[in-house]
Design an enzyme around this catalytic site. Sequence first.
Site, PDB file in Angstrom:
ATOM      1  CG  ASN A  27       7.394  -4.916   1.003  1.00  0.00           C
ATOM      2  OD1 ASN A  27       8.586  -4.698   1.234  1.00  0.00           O
ATOM      3  ND2 ASN A  27       6.443  -4.005   1.203  1.00  0.00           N
ATOM      4  CB  SER A  48      -0.965   0.007   1.198  1.00  0.00           C
ATOM      5  OG  SER A  48      -0.239  -0.017   2.412  1.00  0.00           O
ATOM      6  NE  ARG A  49       2.666   2.591   5.360  1.00  0.00           N
ATOM      7  CZ  ARG A  49       3.741   2.723   6.146  1.00  0.00           C
ATOM      8  NH1 ARG A  49       4.715   3.532   5.788  1.00  0.00           N
ATOM      9  NH2 ARG A  49       3.845   2.051   7.283  1.00  0.00           N
ATOM     10  CB  THR A  94      -3.156  -4.268   7.191  1.00  0.00           C
ATOM     11  OG1 THR A  94      -3.003  -2.842   7.301  1.00  0.00           O
ATOM     12  CG2 THR A  94      -1.783  -4.913   7.086  1.00  0.00           C
ATOM     13  CE1 TYR A 134      11.797  -5.010   9.996  1.00  0.00           C
ATOM     14  CE2 TYR A 134      14.128  -4.410  10.018  1.00  0.00           C
ATOM     15  CZ  TYR A 134      12.915  -4.507   9.343  1.00  0.00           C
ATOM     16  OH  TYR A 134      12.825  -4.094   8.038  1.00  0.00           O
ATOM     17  CB  VAL A 151       1.183 -11.862   6.444  1.00  0.00           C
ATOM     18  CG1 VAL A 151       1.058 -11.233   5.076  1.00  0.00           C
ATOM     19  CG2 VAL A 151       1.945 -10.943   7.397  1.00  0.00           C
ATOM     20  CE  LYS A 188      12.384  -7.293   7.255  1.00  0.00           C
ATOM     21  NZ  LYS A 188      11.488  -7.484   6.101  1.00  0.00           N
TER      22      LYS A 188
END
Length: 251
Positions: free
Chosen positions: A93, A21-22, A44, A158, A67, A162
């Site tokens: 993503n 979305s962005r 979302t 985070y 997700v 990743k």
Amino acid sequence: MSELGRQIGIERRVALVTGASRGIGLAIATRLAAEGFHVVGTATTSEGAAVLGAALGASGQGAVLRVEAQASVDALYAALEAGPGLPAVLVNNAGVTRDNLLLRMKEDEWQAVVETNLGGLYRVVKPALRAMMKARFGRIVNLSSVVARMGNAGQTNYVASKAGIEGFTRSLAQELASRAITVNAVAPGFIETDMTAALTESQAAQMMERIPLGRMGSAEEVAHAVAFLVSDAAGYITGATIPVNGGLYMA
């Protein structure tokens, strides 16, 4: 019909891009649409999906996806199967941050990041595989981050997620290579987005000093890397992580 279209048995290639979305996700979705894919981009919320659908126009559509929720993933794949078709290209993503020092990190801050960034990857990728394996074609690209290799204080959750994505990518690439399905990761560095726009001038200057190219990257530059990896030209690349970080971390 393109060669890729013949391989997967449809006239128009379907690309699913999560978290579209962005920022980087939107740049990837619009770039793939420009490359001729029918892009299904997810957000979302229904409002975000509507904005995304308007941005893609005739080249794609927006969809709601959480997700971290299996029911949401199941509903999306049912809609894809009944509509444009299951994806030949999947770009993962979607992700969140809940930054904190580990000493102060609450369990829900840990779980939210791991369940979205890493658990979400498992939930979204798995239902796409059977159709790709049957077609003997597929492109999967997972968005990692420069911090997966270099680490970052205050982001143990985070960074762990990743780093896990990169390990997942290498392992899945080995599982799927015999079916001509490639699995790669792209690891952006300091990218100009809404998130980085919130940094103070001094914070941005400190980060810029660490980047050999002396500037932030653009979301479009990340999208270029993704577009290459899903193209026919990248058919002999799998299990790789492509850095897009201006030299911030070299390994």
